[in-house]
Design an enzyme around this catalytic site. Sequence first.
Site, PDB file in Angstrom:
ATOM      1  CB  VAL A 235     -10.752   2.545 -13.143  1.00 51.02           C
ATOM      2  CG1 VAL A 235     -11.305   1.782 -11.963  1.00 51.02           C
ATOM      3  CG2 VAL A 235     -10.206   3.882 -12.705  1.00 51.02           C
ATOM      4  CE1 TYR A 236      -9.275   7.246 -15.108  1.00 49.08           C
ATOM      5  CE2 TYR A 236      -7.156   8.307 -15.346  1.00 49.08           C
ATOM      6  CZ  TYR A 236      -8.485   8.367 -14.987  1.00 49.08           C
ATOM      7  OH  TYR A 236      -9.011   9.549 -14.515  1.00 49.08           O
TER       8      TYR A 236
ATOM      9  CB  SER B 198      -2.772   4.579 -16.654  1.00 42.93           C
ATOM     10  OG  SER B 198      -2.961   5.967 -16.799  1.00 42.93           O
TER      11      SER B 198
ATOM     12  CG  ASP C  75      -1.804   1.090   1.419  1.00 41.28           C
ATOM     13  OD1 ASP C  75      -1.753   2.035   0.604  1.00 41.28           O
ATOM     14  OD2 ASP C  75      -2.606   1.044   2.378  1.00 41.28           O
TER      15      ASP C  75
ATOM     16  N   GLY D  61      -9.862   3.965  -6.119  1.00 40.13           N
ATOM     17  CA  GLY D  61      -8.545   3.341  -6.271  1.00 40.13           C
ATOM     18  C   GLY D  61      -7.489   3.966  -5.379  1.00 40.13           C
ATOM     19  CB  VAL D  62      -3.855   4.420  -5.927  1.00 40.41           C
ATOM     20  CG1 VAL D  62      -3.722   5.331  -7.116  1.00 40.41           C
ATOM     21  CG2 VAL D  62      -2.673   4.565  -4.996  1.00 40.41           C
ATOM     22  CG  ASP D  63      -7.401  10.278  -6.486  1.00 37.52           C
ATOM     23  OD1 ASP D  63      -6.784  10.941  -5.638  1.00 37.52           O
ATOM     24  OD2 ASP D  63      -8.138  10.788  -7.347  1.00 37.52           O
TER      25      ASP D  63
HETATM   26  P1  ADP Z   1      -5.897   4.685 -12.602  1.00 41.86           P
HETATM   27  O1  ADP Z   1      -7.198   5.434 -12.625  1.00 41.86           O
HETATM   28  O2  ADP Z   1      -4.703   5.578 -12.908  1.00 41.86           O
HETATM   29  O3  ADP Z   1      -5.926   3.435 -13.399  1.00 41.86           O
HETATM   30  P2  ADP Z   1      -6.300   3.230 -10.075  1.00 41.86           P
HETATM   31  O4  ADP Z   1      -6.296   3.821  -8.728  1.00 41.86           O
HETATM   32  O5  ADP Z   1      -7.596   2.692 -10.597  1.00 41.86           O
HETATM   33  O6  ADP Z   1      -5.690   4.375 -11.041  1.00 41.86           O
HETATM   34  O7  ADP Z   1      -5.219   2.081 -10.162  1.00 41.86           O
HETATM   35  C1  ADP Z   1      -3.837   2.284 -10.297  1.00 41.86           C
HETATM   36  C2  ADP Z   1      -3.099   1.136  -9.640  1.00 41.86           C
HETATM   37  O8  ADP Z   1      -3.028   1.404  -8.238  1.00 41.86           O
HETATM   38  C3  ADP Z   1      -3.791  -0.229  -9.772  1.00 41.86           C
HETATM   39  O9  ADP Z   1      -2.793  -1.201 -10.070  1.00 41.86           O
HETATM   40  C4  ADP Z   1      -4.391  -0.451  -8.383  1.00 41.86           C
HETATM   41  O10 ADP Z   1      -4.458  -1.848  -8.055  1.00 41.86           O
HETATM   42  C5  ADP Z   1      -3.360   0.231  -7.523  1.00 41.86           C
HETATM   43  N1  ADP Z   1      -3.746   0.614  -6.145  1.00 41.86           N
HETATM   44  C6  ADP Z   1      -4.980   0.794  -5.605  1.00 41.86           C
HETATM   45  N2  ADP Z   1      -4.872   1.139  -4.309  1.00 41.86           N
HETATM   46  C7  ADP Z   1      -3.538   1.201  -4.021  1.00 41.86           C
HETATM   47  C8  ADP Z   1      -2.776   1.487  -2.861  1.00 41.86           C
HETATM   48  N3  ADP Z   1      -3.343   1.808  -1.690  1.00 41.86           N
HETATM   49  N4  ADP Z   1      -1.402   1.445  -2.954  1.00 41.86           N
HETATM   50  C9  ADP Z   1      -0.787   1.130  -4.112  1.00 41.86           C
HETATM   51  N5  ADP Z   1      -1.453   0.853  -5.249  1.00 41.86           N
HETATM   52  C10 ADP Z   1      -2.809   0.883  -5.209  1.00 41.86           C
END
Ligand code: ADP
Length: 172
Positions: free
Chosen positions: A124-125, A121, A10, A32-34
């Site tokens: 979900v991207y 990306s 994470d 997601g990560v955001d």
């Molecule tokens: P995007 O919209 O840029 O694709 P996402 O958040 O949907 O961004 O996903 C980007 C990557 O981050 C994915 O591989 C997802 O599994 C990962 N991710 C989600 N939560 C976390 C986290 N807490 N720490 C690290 N990576 C994460």
Amino acid sequence: MGQIHILKGDITTAKVDAIVNAANSRMLGGGGVDGAIHRAAGPKLLAECQKVAQVNCVRCPTGEARITTAGNLHANYVIHTVGPIYNVDKAPREHLKNAYENSFKLALEHDCKSIAFPAISCGVYMYPHQEACEIALSIALEYVNRLDIYFYLFDEPLFDVYEKTYQQLVGQ
Ligand code: ADP
């Protein structure tokens, strides 16, 4: 001289100078990560994002990056960059490269010595993982002489892609 570290986990637990957020162009949090970064950082981060002038007039364009302080995260800064939506973007490769490069440039302008990236990306991207990983690692190799670089991969398959690709790129 820095090093490239590939970790499973994470990104909100990273202890680095700058944590990169895969933001959307409104820069006001999301899924997601955001979402994870905003939850861990607390409301100060959203307030900081709202202060960034661009948010109020123009959205952060794909491939660009903005910097804020980091709220409760163990970091000095969050760098918010907008990766391409793979199936919609007309130049996804160039935009993904720009997202990484602009994040590195902002980090260096702010004297950061360490930086953590998620797989921009790759959620979900829907950017194809192998190509996204090759872009991320080849740009990282251009900057590793200037700072320590951490890649946080949230799931095992993506972690494996990064490890294998890194070994291929550095010829191990
Ligand atoms: P995007 O919209 O840029 O694709 P996402 O958040 O949907 O961004 O996903 C980007 C990557 O981050 C994915 O591989 C997802 O599994 C990962 N991710 C989600 N939560 C976390 C986290 N807490 N720490 C690290 N990576 C994460």
